[in-house]
Design an enzyme around this catalytic site. Structure first.
Site, PDB file in Angstrom:
ATOM      1  N   GLU A   1      -6.604   4.616  -0.779  1.00  0.00           N
ATOM      2  CA  GLU A   1      -6.554   5.217   0.492  1.00  0.00           C
ATOM      3  C   GLU A   1      -6.021   6.719   0.439  1.00  0.00           C
ATOM      4  O   GLU A   1      -5.378   6.980  -0.616  1.00  0.00           O
ATOM      5  CB  GLU A   1      -5.520   4.787   1.164  1.00  0.00           C
ATOM      6  CG  GLU A   1      -5.887   3.219   1.719  1.00  0.00           C
ATOM      7  CD  GLU A   1      -4.721   2.308   2.472  1.00  0.00           C
ATOM      8  OE1 GLU A   1      -5.077   1.543   3.210  1.00  0.00           O
ATOM      9  OE2 GLU A   1      -3.636   2.594   2.160  1.00  0.00           O
TER      10      GLU A   1
ATOM     11  N   ASP B   1      -1.496  -5.387   4.391  1.00  0.00           N
ATOM     12  CA  ASP B   1      -2.789  -5.103   4.565  1.00  0.00           C
ATOM     13  C   ASP B   1      -3.922  -6.002   4.030  1.00  0.00           C
ATOM     14  O   ASP B   1      -4.997  -6.355   4.845  1.00  0.00           O
ATOM     15  CB  ASP B   1      -3.125  -3.786   3.959  1.00  0.00           C
ATOM     16  CG  ASP B   1      -1.958  -2.737   4.411  1.00  0.00           C
ATOM     17  OD1 ASP B   1      -1.152  -3.119   5.027  1.00  0.00           O
ATOM     18  OD2 ASP B   1      -2.495  -1.405   4.340  1.00  0.00           O
ATOM     19  N   LYS B   2      -3.720  -6.410   2.837  1.00  0.00           N
ATOM     20  CA  LYS B   2      -5.075  -7.332   2.277  1.00  0.00           C
ATOM     21  C   LYS B   2      -4.840  -8.683   2.159  1.00  0.00           C
ATOM     22  O   LYS B   2      -5.635  -9.542   2.050  1.00  0.00           O
ATOM     23  CB  LYS B   2      -5.191  -6.801   0.747  1.00  0.00           C
ATOM     24  CG  LYS B   2      -5.483  -5.288   0.546  1.00  0.00           C
ATOM     25  CD  LYS B   2      -6.302  -4.638   1.266  1.00  0.00           C
ATOM     26  CE  LYS B   2      -6.216  -3.130   1.581  1.00  0.00           C
ATOM     27  NZ  LYS B   2      -4.960  -2.862   2.095  1.00  0.00           N
TER      28      LYS B   2
ATOM     29  N   SER C   1      -5.472   5.212   5.024  1.00  0.00           N
ATOM     30  CA  SER C   1      -4.455   4.418   5.609  1.00  0.00           C
ATOM     31  C   SER C   1      -4.532   4.135   6.892  1.00  0.00           C
ATOM     32  O   SER C   1      -4.904   5.095   7.558  1.00  0.00           O
ATOM     33  CB  SER C   1      -3.034   4.764   5.092  1.00  0.00           C
ATOM     34  OG  SER C   1      -2.009   4.096   5.621  1.00  0.00           O
TER      35      SER C   1
ATOM     36  N   ASP D   1       0.822  -1.172   0.035  1.00  0.00           N
ATOM     37  CA  ASP D   1      -0.003  -0.121  -0.113  1.00  0.00           C
ATOM     38  C   ASP D   1       0.742   1.157   0.152  1.00  0.00           C
ATOM     39  O   ASP D   1       0.500   2.114  -0.598  1.00  0.00           O
ATOM     40  CB  ASP D   1      -1.029   0.131   1.225  1.00  0.00           C
ATOM     41  CG  ASP D   1      -2.213  -0.855   1.025  1.00  0.00           C
ATOM     42  OD1 ASP D   1      -2.050  -1.858   0.195  1.00  0.00           O
ATOM     43  OD2 ASP D   1      -3.141  -0.579   1.560  1.00  0.00           O
TER      44      ASP D   1
END
Length: 553
Positions: free
Chosen positions: A443, A121-122, A469, A79
């Site tokens: 984000e 993150d994902k 974020s 990210d």
């Protein structure tokens, strides 16, 4: 009967066995439980560059406990690297690609158990979603957080780096100082060192019961992380033996525990996208308003970066996630009877936990606030809800009213901020950045960091149908639903409209008359974008941020 028996045993599976021989697997290995090791390793995400070592340790642990480990990959987007350009449209959308592809691999090959090795993150929520779908014995072990950086003798992290760019743009620091920040902020591999989305989700994995103690907090570069991976490999064999499955663990009570811990830890607002999506895969209803109900009784105990001056390494030394949970049991806020991957209940797991540093993990008697770190706001501007990280908002911005400065994409807002067109009192509105309108719900870390870096954090708010974020701080309200692309009220806000934000009372209002609002909505035609490829399919299927941006199928 083991899952592998459908693939390996009997004369009818001789062809399958011949392919296992092609992999170099002996008859003996084929007769052991087959354990998938889902590796998110790659060489572009700093949080993933050490996962090859974690995977090797997991494989050793599985083999030590009598299983046969077999590795296959999962993708990952960084990210931080994707931030501020088209690449961010491909961040959230990978959560579903990860879940779908992992489900496909597990179903196709008859594995008996799984060790998931994500970090950023994902990957964490995507693999938790896949675990719930496939529902075979599963354990998680992450790659661990990055150590904090050091700049001018002080600890720092990625959020400070983005804010330094804002300070440079405003002429507050020179290029030499920017370079010093750049070279000192991210000193090791691992997920970025604050309570950002990756670390939030790795900590919540512990709370959900899907990871061992330390999964969220042991730094990536510590040898203890390798030991943890070996123990995860060994423990999955116990889960297989006792047939303990993800949906036995990720129950409604466990998800409520996770949301409670979220409030105490001050997690990223992205958890309010991922927990509903995980709950959906588990067949558990998730009402967004649950967040405010839980927040009302849950004290905020931690102010890790970006909310405060402590980092993941500090939380680890203070006792980690278990110490936070132990504090919460003083108020009877958790269901400690839930099962976990240890084969024990949550209560048994945290029985020996100790809060070793009350400056990092405050006691329930002395919290940062009596209410939790996240709030859901509603009103005529967000009738389905919006989300703010309350614990990272300055006290003077908890209630704010000001004129809107409206932008139809992040880039236009960023240009206006850089050009000095945003002034004290403004409410920056960024729309058409939602799950469908972006698409991909980018984000907004660049704009929020620029606002903070320019010294406007105590006087300017930002609202968006996109998201933020975990590194964002300030009066930043995201997930505004319905989004502009779906005909939401945010689509009819005009420059100069007064917007009222009241975080303590969970309100977000556009201050125009009901008649004026009705007239604007009657004449509103949302913008449409020309799309292709995966983003076109994603935009056609995705739900609102209020529902976790899950795919409607």
């Amino acid at each position: 009967m083991m899952m592998k028996d459908k693939v390996v045993n009997g004369p009818q599976n001789a062809a399958h066995r011949s392919l296992y021989h092609a992999l170099g697997l002996t008859y003996e290995e084929q007769q052991r439980p087959l354990i998938a090791v889902v590796s998110s390793y790659n060489e572009i995400v700093p949080g993933h560059m050490n996962l090859d070592k974690i995977v090797d340790a997991v494989k050793l642990g599985v083999a030590m406990a009598g299983g046969t480990p077999i590795v296959f990959p999962a993708i990952a987007v960084c990210d931080g690297i994707a931030m501020g350009h088209e690449g961010m449209k491909y961040s959230l959308v990978t959560r579903d690609l990860i879940a779908d592809s992992t489900e496909s691999m597990l179903r196709a090959h008859g594995f008996d158990g799984v060790v998931m090795v994500p970090n950023c993150d994902k990957n964490v929520p995507g693999l938790l979603m896949a675990a719930a779908r496939v529902n075979i014995p599963t354990i998680f072990v992450s790659g661990g957080p990055m150590l904090a950086g050091r700049v001018d003798g002080k600890k720092t992290s990625l959020s400070s780096m983005f804010e330094a760019i804002g300070a440079y743009t405003a002429g507050k620091i020179d290029e030499k100082q920017l370079r010093i920040c750049e070279e000192g902020t991210c000193p090791t591999c691992g997920s970025c060192s604050g309570m950002y989305t990756a670390n939030s989700m790795n900590c919540l994995t512990e709370v959900l019961g899907m990871g061992l103690r330390g999964n969220g907090t042991i730094p990536a570069v510590y040898s203890a992380r390798i030991e943890l991976a070996k123990h995860a490999g060994m423990q999955v064999m116990e889960l297989v033996k006792n047939n303990i499955r993800p949906r036995d663990i990720m129950t409604a009570a466990a998800i409520r525990n996770a949301l409670t811990a979220d409030m105490a830890l001050g997690c990223s607002t992205n958890s309010m996208l991922h927990l509903p999506a995980i709950a959906n895969e588990c067949g558990v209803d998730f009402d967004l308003d649950m967040a405010n109900a839980i927040s009302a009784v849950t004290p905020n105990l931690c102010h890790l970066a970006p909310a405060g001056p402590t980092y993941m390494e500090d939380l680890n030394e203070a006792g980690g996630v278990y110490a936070v949970l132990k504090e919460l049991t003083k108020l009877n806020l958790l269901d400690t009877s839930v099962m976990t991957v240890t084969g024990k209940t949550l209560g048994e797991n945290i029985a020996t936990a100790v809060n070793k540093d009350t400056s990092v993990i405050r006691t329930v008697e002395n919290p940062y606030s009596a209410t939790g770190g996240i709030a859901v706001l509603r009103g005529n501007l967000a009738p389905e809800g919006s989300v703010v990280k309350r614990s990272a908002v300055l006290p003077e911005m908890l209630v704010h009213e000001g004129p809107a400065k409206v932008f139809n994409c992040e880039e236009d807002a960023q240009a206006a901020i850089n050009a000095g067109k945003i002034v004290a009192g403004d409410v920056v509105v960024i729309r058409y950045e939602g799950p469908k309108g972006g698409p991909g719900m980018r984000e907004m870390l660049n704009p929020t960091s620029a606002i903070m870096g320019m010294g406007l954090g105590n006087s300017v708010a930002l609202i968006t149908d996109g998201r933020f974020s975990g590194a964002t701080r300030g009066a930043c309200i995201g997930h505004v639903s319905p989004e502009a692309a779906s005909g939401g009220v945010i689509g009819v806000v005009r420059d100069g409209d007064i917007i009222s934000i009241d975080i303590p009372n969970s309100k977000l209002e556009l201050k125009i008359s009901d008649e004026e609002l009705a007239e604007r909505m009657a004449n509103f035609v949302p913008q449409k974008k020309e799309l292709s490829g995966y983003l076109k399919r994603y935009a056609a299927l995705v739900s609102s941020g209020a529902k976790g941006a899950i795919l409607n199928v």
